[in-house]
Design a protein around this motif. Sequence first.
Motif, PDB file in Angstrom:
ATOM      1  N   PRO A 196       0.825  -1.209   0.000  1.00  0.00           N
ATOM      2  CA  PRO A 196       0.000   0.000   0.000  1.00  0.00           C
ATOM      3  C   PRO A 196       0.857   1.257   0.000  1.00  0.00           C
ATOM      4  N   GLY A 197       0.223   2.379  -0.330  1.00  0.00           N
ATOM      5  CA  GLY A 197       0.929   3.652  -0.346  1.00  0.00           C
ATOM      6  C   GLY A 197      -0.050   4.799  -0.214  1.00  0.00           C
ATOM      7  N   THR A 198       0.375   5.993  -0.587  1.00  0.00           N
ATOM      8  CA  THR A 198      -0.500   7.154  -0.479  1.00  0.00           C
ATOM      9  C   THR A 198      -1.721   7.030  -1.386  1.00  0.00           C
ATOM     10  N   PHE A 199      -1.630   6.183  -2.401  1.00  0.00           N
ATOM     11  CA  PHE A 199      -2.759   5.928  -3.296  1.00  0.00           C
ATOM     12  C   PHE A 199      -3.774   4.973  -2.680  1.00  0.00           C
ATOM     13  N   GLY A 200      -3.519   4.492  -1.474  1.00  0.00           N
ATOM     14  CA  GLY A 200      -4.364   3.474  -0.858  1.00  0.00           C
ATOM     15  C   GLY A 200      -3.882   2.104  -1.283  1.00  0.00           C
ATOM     16  N   GLY A 201      -4.703   1.382  -2.039  1.00  0.00           N
ATOM     17  CA  GLY A 201      -4.313   0.062  -2.508  1.00  0.00           C
ATOM     18  C   GLY A 201      -4.530  -1.002  -1.451  1.00  0.00           C
ATOM     19  N   ASN A 202      -3.504  -1.822  -1.230  1.00  0.00           N
ATOM     20  CA  ASN A 202      -3.627  -3.003  -0.375  1.00  0.00           C
ATOM     21  C   ASN A 202      -3.504  -2.623   1.103  1.00  0.00           C
ATOM     22  N   LEU A 203      -4.443  -1.811   1.565  1.00  0.00           N
ATOM     23  CA  LEU A 203      -4.401  -1.321   2.938  1.00  0.00           C
ATOM     24  C   LEU A 203      -4.663  -2.430   3.957  1.00  0.00           C
ATOM     25  N   ASP A 204      -5.467  -3.422   3.571  1.00  0.00           N
ATOM     26  CA  ASP A 204      -5.744  -4.564   4.454  1.00  0.00           C
ATOM     27  C   ASP A 204      -6.127  -4.103   5.859  1.00  0.00           C
ATOM     28  N   THR A 205      -6.958  -3.095   5.923  1.00  0.00           N
ATOM     29  CA  THR A 205      -7.338  -2.489   7.198  1.00  0.00           C
ATOM     30  C   THR A 205      -8.753  -2.919   7.540  1.00  0.00           C
ATOM     31  N   LYS A 206      -8.905  -3.733   8.572  1.00  0.00           N
ATOM     32  CA  LYS A 206     -10.176  -4.375   8.881  1.00  0.00           C
ATOM     33  C   LYS A 206     -11.276  -3.393   9.240  1.00  0.00           C
ATOM     34  N   ASP A 207     -10.929  -2.167   9.568  1.00  0.00           N
ATOM     35  CA  ASP A 207     -11.940  -1.165   9.906  1.00  0.00           C
ATOM     36  C   ASP A 207     -12.665  -0.632   8.676  1.00  0.00           C
ATOM     37  N   MET A 208     -12.222  -0.980   7.483  1.00  0.00           N
ATOM     38  CA  MET A 208     -12.852  -0.482   6.268  1.00  0.00           C
ATOM     39  C   MET A 208     -14.037  -1.350   5.849  1.00  0.00           C
ATOM     40  N   LYS A 209     -14.847  -1.737   6.808  1.00  0.00           N
ATOM     41  CA  LYS A 209     -16.031  -2.555   6.545  1.00  0.00           C
ATOM     42  C   LYS A 209     -17.224  -1.650   6.243  1.00  0.00           C
ATOM     43  N   ALA A 210     -18.386  -2.266   6.037  1.00  0.00           N
ATOM     44  CA  ALA A 210     -19.591  -1.490   5.746  1.00  0.00           C
ATOM     45  C   ALA A 210     -19.844  -0.462   6.844  1.00  0.00           C
ATOM     46  N   GLY A 211     -20.182   0.739   6.434  1.00  0.00           N
ATOM     47  CA  GLY A 211     -20.392   1.836   7.366  1.00  0.00           C
ATOM     48  C   GLY A 211     -19.203   2.748   7.529  1.00  0.00           C
ATOM     49  N   SER A 212     -18.078   2.392   6.915  1.00  0.00           N
ATOM     50  CA  SER A 212     -16.884   3.230   6.991  1.00  0.00           C
ATOM     51  C   SER A 212     -16.754   4.082   5.736  1.00  0.00           C
ATOM     52  N   THR A 213     -15.877   5.061   5.816  1.00  0.00           N
ATOM     53  CA  THR A 213     -15.581   5.931   4.675  1.00  0.00           C
ATOM     54  C   THR A 213     -14.078   6.096   4.576  1.00  0.00           C
ATOM     55  N   LEU A 214     -13.573   5.928   3.372  1.00  0.00           N
ATOM     56  CA  LEU A 214     -12.145   6.074   3.090  1.00  0.00           C
ATOM     57  C   LEU A 214     -11.953   7.300   2.213  1.00  0.00           C
ATOM     58  N   TYR A 215     -10.903   8.080   2.508  1.00  0.00           N
ATOM     59  CA  TYR A 215     -10.549   9.259   1.721  1.00  0.00           C
ATOM     60  C   TYR A 215      -9.187   9.036   1.085  1.00  0.00           C
ATOM     61  N   LEU A 216      -9.107   9.248  -0.221  1.00  0.00           N
ATOM     62  CA  LEU A 216      -7.883   8.975  -0.969  1.00  0.00           C
ATOM     63  C   LEU A 216      -7.440  10.215  -1.733  1.00  0.00           C
ATOM     64  N   PRO A 217      -6.137  10.507  -1.736  1.00  0.00           N
ATOM     65  CA  PRO A 217      -5.631  11.628  -2.531  1.00  0.00           C
ATOM     66  C   PRO A 217      -5.671  11.282  -4.017  1.00  0.00           C
ATOM     67  N   VAL A 218      -6.203  12.162  -4.829  1.00  0.00           N
ATOM     68  CA  VAL A 218      -6.281  11.953  -6.274  1.00  0.00           C
ATOM     69  C   VAL A 218      -5.017  12.493  -6.930  1.00  0.00           C
ATOM     70  N   THR A 219      -4.374  11.667  -7.759  1.00  0.00           N
ATOM     71  CA  THR A 219      -3.167  12.103  -8.464  1.00  0.00           C
ATOM     72  C   THR A 219      -3.266  11.899  -9.972  1.00  0.00           C
ATOM     73  N   GLN A 220      -4.389  11.350 -10.456  1.00  0.00           N
ATOM     74  CA  GLN A 220      -4.574  11.128 -11.888  1.00  0.00           C
ATOM     75  C   GLN A 220      -5.969  11.604 -12.300  1.00  0.00           C
ATOM     76  N   PRO A 221      -6.125  12.032 -13.552  1.00  0.00           N
ATOM     77  CA  PRO A 221      -7.461  12.430 -14.019  1.00  0.00           C
ATOM     78  C   PRO A 221      -8.468  11.303 -13.831  1.00  0.00           C
ATOM     79  N   GLY A 222      -9.626  11.639 -13.284  1.00  0.00           N
ATOM     80  CA  GLY A 222     -10.676  10.660 -13.068  1.00  0.00           C
ATOM     81  C   GLY A 222     -10.527   9.843 -11.800  1.00  0.00           C
ATOM     82  N   ALA A 223      -9.418   9.979 -11.107  1.00  0.00           N
ATOM     83  CA  ALA A 223      -9.072   9.227  -9.883  1.00  0.00           C
ATOM     84  C   ALA A 223      -8.717   7.779 -10.195  1.00  0.00           C
ATOM     85  N   GLN A 224      -9.535   7.070 -10.987  1.00  0.00           N
ATOM     86  CA  GLN A 224      -9.226   5.709 -11.437  1.00  0.00           C
ATOM     87  C   GLN A 224      -9.178   4.737 -10.254  1.00  0.00           C
TER      88      GLN A 224
END
Length: 401
Positions: A256-284
Amino acid sequence: MALAVAGLAFSALCAGAGVSPASADNTKGGGNDAEHADHFLSARPENLVFGGLPIGRPPLLTVKSGETVAIDAIAPDGSANATLDPVSFFGLFGVQPGEVLPDVKDFWSSIPNRPAYGGAHPLTGPIYVDGAEPGDTLEVQVLEVHPRVPYGINSTAPTRGVFSETYPGWRPGDVPVDIPPVPAGAPGGLYPNQRQHLYRTAKVKGREVVLFNDDIQIPTAPFMGVMGVAPASGTFVGSTPTSPPPASGVQSSNPPGTFGGNLDTKDMKAGSTLYLPVTQPGAQFYTGDGHTAQGGGEVSGGALETSLGGTFRFILHKKPIVTPLAEDKDNYYVMGIDYDLDRAMKLATANVVDFLIKEKGLTPAKAQSLASLAVDFKVAEAVDGTQIIEGVIPKGIFLKK
């Protein structure tokens, strides 16, 4: 679901001032399950990439801010075995052919004709968000996550996970786990010195559990291990600090990195919200690597790897952040990511202190004090090259919202 994100996502660790979050009431259509989502993406082979987050791959979907997407994904275990097709692989563990997803079988058949980017994960994507530009923030609301099959695989080995010689904390002379080898050809002994364990899930007394053995049942808590956006051009996160750029020119899905990716973070289940820095057009946006159950750290090198589906709402914000952040109704989650777990701890602490200063108006001394008295720092994952410490800030301590 109204989320109190103005503090976490748009001021702490941000270059700009805070803004108010988009309300769920402002979305078009939407809903908390696949039936009511605005869009659906299957895990058919043409919708998958293997082992990386390529930049500029044509969009499978382009969504407007606030729209929801139901996404299917497949697990790596059984779908990418070099010698056994999925029916044969899962059949070793008693899984009937009709229980193997067609998506998994078709992906396995497609492997010889597709690029592989070095990572382990089949990922569904990319999804583009209309108007997303570098410097924006992509909010990903995890509305619902569900298993597509009632089983998953976990792997163990004497030198796997935190016992691996590639683990940053490994030292010469470290003793491996005493796991006897399995007879050749026996279920769970498909790889040298490695065992695969298939566990089924079921509803028992009204709750979904992993049937670990006759005496142990683990509550399920499904989440996508990989949620990320296309990374910045020309920069790569490798399995070690000195890893060369990948020959493919594509970021591997493993660390994983600043782009997120393989965060493997168990708290990211239903009801959570993740915020990611956008570095490419469209976010992708890409997702996959479903986990039905996982402990913090994922210490064997894997969770209960299961093909999952989920429903996500994407909201675009015209403010920057510099690292993935998250929240749910009870907590803020501030991450520190580094190859060294001690450095990840220090980064997470610094980011928590920064949040408390900027969002709660504390002095640096008081912020550090509160971080020590009320914030839990825990290992989110420790086995993917870069490692993650989460600072868990309880929302309940703040009387003024």
